[in-house]
Every structure is written in C-alpha cells, then in structure tokens.
Design an enzyme around this catalytic site. Structure first.
Site, mmCIF file in Angstrom:
data_model
loop_
_atom_site.group_PDB
_atom_site.id
_atom_site.type_symbol
_atom_site.label_atom_id
_atom_site.label_comp_id
_atom_site.label_asym_id
_atom_site.label_seq_id
_atom_site.Cartn_x
_atom_site.Cartn_y
_atom_site.Cartn_z
ATOM 1 N N HIS A 183 -10.958 -29.060 11.626
ATOM 2 C CA HIS A 183 -10.638 -29.985 10.681
ATOM 3 C C HIS A 183 -11.548 -31.393 10.844
ATOM 4 C CE1 HIS A 183 -6.971 -28.135 8.623
ATOM 5 N NE2 HIS A 183 -8.173 -27.652 7.988
ATOM 6 N N CYS A 499 -24.084 -19.238 3.059
ATOM 7 C CA CYS A 499 -23.085 -20.335 2.774
ATOM 8 C C CYS A 499 -22.327 -20.737 3.985
ATOM 9 C CB CYS A 499 -22.232 -19.587 1.688
ATOM 10 S SG CYS A 499 -21.328 -18.204 2.431
#
Length: 572
Positions: A183, A499
């Site tokens: 994160h 991606c």
C-alpha cells in the site's frame, strides 16, 4: 554510503530525513482488574471511534486512498474480531491485551494465506495500534511534525498515514519493509511521491541526514557530494517541466503509436486520469463492487457503476476486468473454502467457472451499460437516440488468471453470447505465454498482468519483503515470457497490452514495447514520465533495448544494461 531498495516511480528527492515515531509498546499480558462488561464497553467505543476516524480520513483523501481507508474502517468494526475480543475479555485479558491478541491472530492468519489477503496484514496492525491508543487516551503514532520539508523514514507506513501526507512537507518516503505492490508503494505512486521501499539499513538513518533519494535507480545516497545534490535538483526541475508540458498521445520517436491508458479501481478516478492524459482505461478493476458485499451485486447495481465509467470515457477504449477473486480474496458467495496455498487455488476465471451465474450477471450488466452509452447496442449508431461513431465508447472485457486455451475459449464464448463484442484474457500465469498462439485463436486481445506474472515465474510472493529483490519484472525470465506473448500477438494480428506495475516504469515501458507490447496501462501519475521516455526512442532502438535486457542474467543486470545502452543512444 548507498542503500538499495525497490524504487517507486521515476522521481528524485533531496533533503534531510525524519523518522516516524516508534510504535506503541505491546500491552502487558496481565490479569484484568476492570469488570468485563465495562472493559467491553470501552473497547466497543474505541473501535467505533477508530472506524469513524478512518472513514473521515478516507472521505478527505478521496480516490484510491478512500477505498483503502474504508476497508480499514470495516476492519475496526468487523463482528468476528469483536467477538474474539469479547471472548478474550472473558478469559481475564485486559481491554488493550484483548485487542492486541485478537488483531494479531487475524493478522497471522492473513499472512499464512498469502497473496491479496497477506497485503491486509499491515492494515490490521495499524487498526490494532489505533484502537489501543484510543484505549490509552494517547494519540496514535503518525507522521512527525516539522516546520521544514523532509524525507520520511519508517519501518512501514499505514494507509491512513500515507493517504493524508502533506505533500508540501513530505518530499519522499523510505521504508524498511514493503514491496512494489504494498500500500505504501501504491499510494506513493498515485500521489507522485518519490519512494523507495524494502530498504535494508533504513532503520539506521539518523534524523537530519541529508540524502538523495533516486526512485528510478532504487537508491538512497546517505552521503551525497555537492555535485550529486546539484544533479538531483536539476533532475527535479526537469521533471517539473515535463509535467507541465502539453498532453499528447503516447508514441515512439518515429511516430509509432503506443496508447497510454489508466488503471482505475472505480469511476471516481476518471477525471484525474483524463487530466493526466490517459487515452482510455487499460484496467478497470470491478472488485470494489464485490469485496465488501455479503451477496453478489445484482445486474442493476453493477449496470449503474459500469455505465458511469463508460460515459466518462466516451470516444475512448475502456478495458474491464471481470471479478478477480477467489480463495486469496474470499467471498462468501463465491468461494471462501480454506486452501493450503490460495495463490495457486480457485481464483480468477477458475472461481467464476465454478460460480458461472456471477460471471453471467457481470457480463450482462457490462453489455447493457455499453448499449446504453452508445445508444445503439451492437447493431449500429443512432437506433436508440445515441450519437455518431465519434461519441461511442469502445468496451473491451477480459478474464483474469487465464492459464490456457480452454480458459480463453470458455470466457470468450460466454462473453460473446451475452453481447460483449471484444473479449480477451489476462496473461498472469506463465503457461499462458507458453500456449499464447492457442489462446489467440479465440481471444481478441491479451493484457499482461506483470505483477502476478513475475510472482509466479520467480516463485516469489509479491507482498513479502524478504523476497522483494526477486519480485522484479526486469528479470529476463519474465521478459522472455512477455516476448513470447508479443510475438504471438503480432503473428495473430492482435493487440498485446501490459496493465501491471511494470508499465509505470518509463525505461522498462520502452523495453516492453520492444518486446511487442502495443499499449501500456498504469496509474495516471506515471503517464507523463512514460510518455516522455517513449518519445526518446525509435522502434529500432526499443527492440535493441529489449534484446539487451533478454541477454542479461538477472533483473539488476538487465536494468543496468538497458540504462547504459539508452544513455549511449542519447549521446549518439
């Protein structure tokens, strides 16, 4: 002295370091003197306060950070954890100790599960610390205060801290833990903050140490010379000028187009992506509709969100990934059965094949949304009052974790039967590259998810700091698989996109194009850097850089070889 880690982005930062405060001490395991009922009431109040605070922080942060913080807020109110805490209070634990042990138990469980769920372990620790701080009546440790700008040094950063960083003060991040998909890395990338994670020795950096943080090189120079500092400041100025340059489509120096697309988790990020110059969406993650639900969302509920996303990108391409969930993202209505190794279990298209109605509903909602936006369904413009071809959205839909031609044939057949015109697959499993020619017999396109492809190719958990050095898409083994997919796409006359996070690395993006990749999708904040790097190289040069990377024997050597050749080309 130079410390090494995993760089996030392409930025450079120069400044003094400032360390995060040490975490709260672990609660002592002692016999409680407070009545159980009173202790439980205090704990419930603390849990509620933390949940509300995290939600408020998320609303203030917005975007991707809000999704992360809302998930944390749910952890603070999770009834299973509350029941565990109450049981420990009944065993004579103090409120602080009961909270600590309950969250620690769930954290250890998530770490054992690996994959997506392991990524939540740090979030649980943060929630636990915030609840304990609330019980103690003290502030939770957070970003230190400073009158002057600084580079923040921490063991790791909680989402609640990263999401609300004061960008006027925090010039960069250095953490001891974390990998390229932690994160800290994700939020730093979304905010364009230069960061290096997984830095061994970061804990030894004293406050006030002047450092040069080079995210592109993944280095922290703790004793830079005056020339080093001047060079870094010049690079910072060059990047600022780059960010202010007019937006243009992605292309190589010889004019070969390379569309630059955005990775998005919801329609809320559409405006930011378009402002950054995104030419469409290369990965729209649909999990946000499912992960916090007790039952699968209805066709109508999904339709509303899909239509909102498609309308934001009329005239452009939007690639939607159907639900990527399973044992590593357990959903009670899909598959929450325990597995020994969830990363290799019933996930992605495998889970959807086992619960086909969820897939059917999702594809039905997507087809309806496309028809509503284009105003003509699949048969022609204008039939239902829609506009001309220039006002249409180009919807592509892909399935995750496709392993072979059978998976591809299954998904594309179902998708087309339900009205999806362009159906493709994600290549995240090495087997998909080995049989790419067979997959292209049915798939209209392939999009490479480099995060998982790297993880599975090198048997290195992408969330585990101890093997972060192996979780590197620059590794020649990963690049050879990308090259196989690129060649198969060229032979079939079909597009191959990327991606994963690799697309956000500007120099690696050039290598990917040299390997046959035809489009790149990334966090919007990375688009400017990638666009500028592509414009420096011709197709011939990109292919030469790719060959140099493939000849290397490790990720670091591949990066070095390509950097040197690129520099030589620039001089020449």
């Amino acid at each position: 002295m130079v410390l090494n880690g995993v760089g996030v982005g392409r930025s450079v930062a120069v400044g003094p370091t400032l360390r995060m405060p040490e975490p709260l001490s672990e609660p002592v395991d002692e016999v409680a003197t407070e009545p159980q009922q009173e202790a439980f009431a205090r704990v419930q109040a603390a849990l509620t306060a933390v949940s509300e605070d995290l939600s408020a922080r998320g609303e203030k942060a917005g975007g991707q950070a809000q999704d992360v913080l809302n998930a944390q807020a749910l952890m603070a109110a999770d009834p299973t954890i509350v029941e565990d805490i109450e049981a420990r209070l009944g065993d004579g634990k103090t409120g602080e100790r009961a909270v600590f042990e309950a969250y620690a138990g769930f954290r250890d469980l998530l770490v054992q599960m690996g994959g997506y769920m392991a990524e939540r372990a740090t979030d649980l620790d943060d929630v636990s610390r915030r609840v304990i701080a609330q019980l103690r009546g003290v502030p939770a440790p957070g970003i230190p205060e400073s009158d002057a700008p600084f580079i923040l040094v921490a063991h790791d950063l909680a989402p609640a801290d990263t999401a609300l960083l004061d960008l006027g003060k925090v010039m960069g991040l250095i953490t001891r833990e974390g990998g390229p998909t932690s994160h800290t890395a994700i939020l730093a990338r979304s905010k364009s903050i230069p960061a290096i994670v997984g830095v061994e020795g970061a804990e030894n950096l004293a406050d006030g140490t002047l450092v040069v943080l080079d995210a592109a090189a993944g280095t922290v120079d703790t004793s830079p010379s005056e020339a080093d500092v001047l060079d870094a400041r010049q690079r910072i100025a060059e990047r600022a000028a780059l960010a202010a340059a007019p937006l243009t489509p992605g292309a190589l120096a010889d004019g070969t187009p390379v569309p630059l697309l955005a990775n998005l988790g919801s329609a809320d990020g559409a405006a930011e992506a378009l402002a950054a110059g995104a030419e469409g969406v290369g990965l729209f993650r649909t999990e946000f509709l499912f992960l916090d639900a007790s039952a699968a969302p209805t066709v109508e509920e999904q339709y509303v969100e899909y239509e909102r996303m498609l309308r934001a990108f009329v005239g452009k391409k939007v690639v939607v990934r159907v639900l990527d969930a399973g044992a590593d993202k357990p959903l009670s209505f899909l598959n929450d059965a325990p597995e020994e190794n969830p990363a290799l279990g019933l996930r992605g298209i495998r889970a959807l094949r086992a619960s086909e109605q969820i897939l059917i509903d999702q594809l039905t909602a997507l087809a309806r949304a496309e028809e509503a936006v284009n105003g003509a369904g699949v048969l022609g413009a204008g039939r239902h009052g829609g506009g001309g071809a220039g006002e249409r959205v180009d919807l592509w839909v892909m399935a995750p974790m496709v392993a072979d031609a059978d998976d591809s044939e299954y998904f594309t057949t179902v998708a087309r039967e339900l009205g999806i015109q362009v159906a493709g697959v994600m290549a995240e499993v090495p087997s998909s590259a080995l049989v790419a020619d067979q997959i292209f017999e049915t798939a209209d396109f392939v999009s490479i998810g480099t995060n998982d492809l790297t993880q599975y190719t090198l048997a290195a958990d992408r969330l585990l700091g101890s093997v972060a050095n192996l979780q590197d898409p620059w590794h020649p083994a990963v690049l050879r698989l990308v090259g196989m997919l690129g060649r198969a796409g060229r032979d079939a006359g079909k597009p191959v996109g990327v991606c994963g996070e690799a697309a956000a690395d500007p120099l690696l993006a050039v290598v990917l194009v040299g390997l046959g990749v035809t489009s790149l999708s990334m966090t919007p904040a990375a688009i400017a850097d990638v666009r500028a790097e592509l414009a420096r190289h011709t197709t011939v040069e990109a292919e030469a850089l790719a060959r140099a990377a493939l000849k290397a024997t490790s990720a670091s050597r591949a990066r070095t070889a390509v950097s040197r050749l690129a520099a030589a080309n620039a001089v020449g």
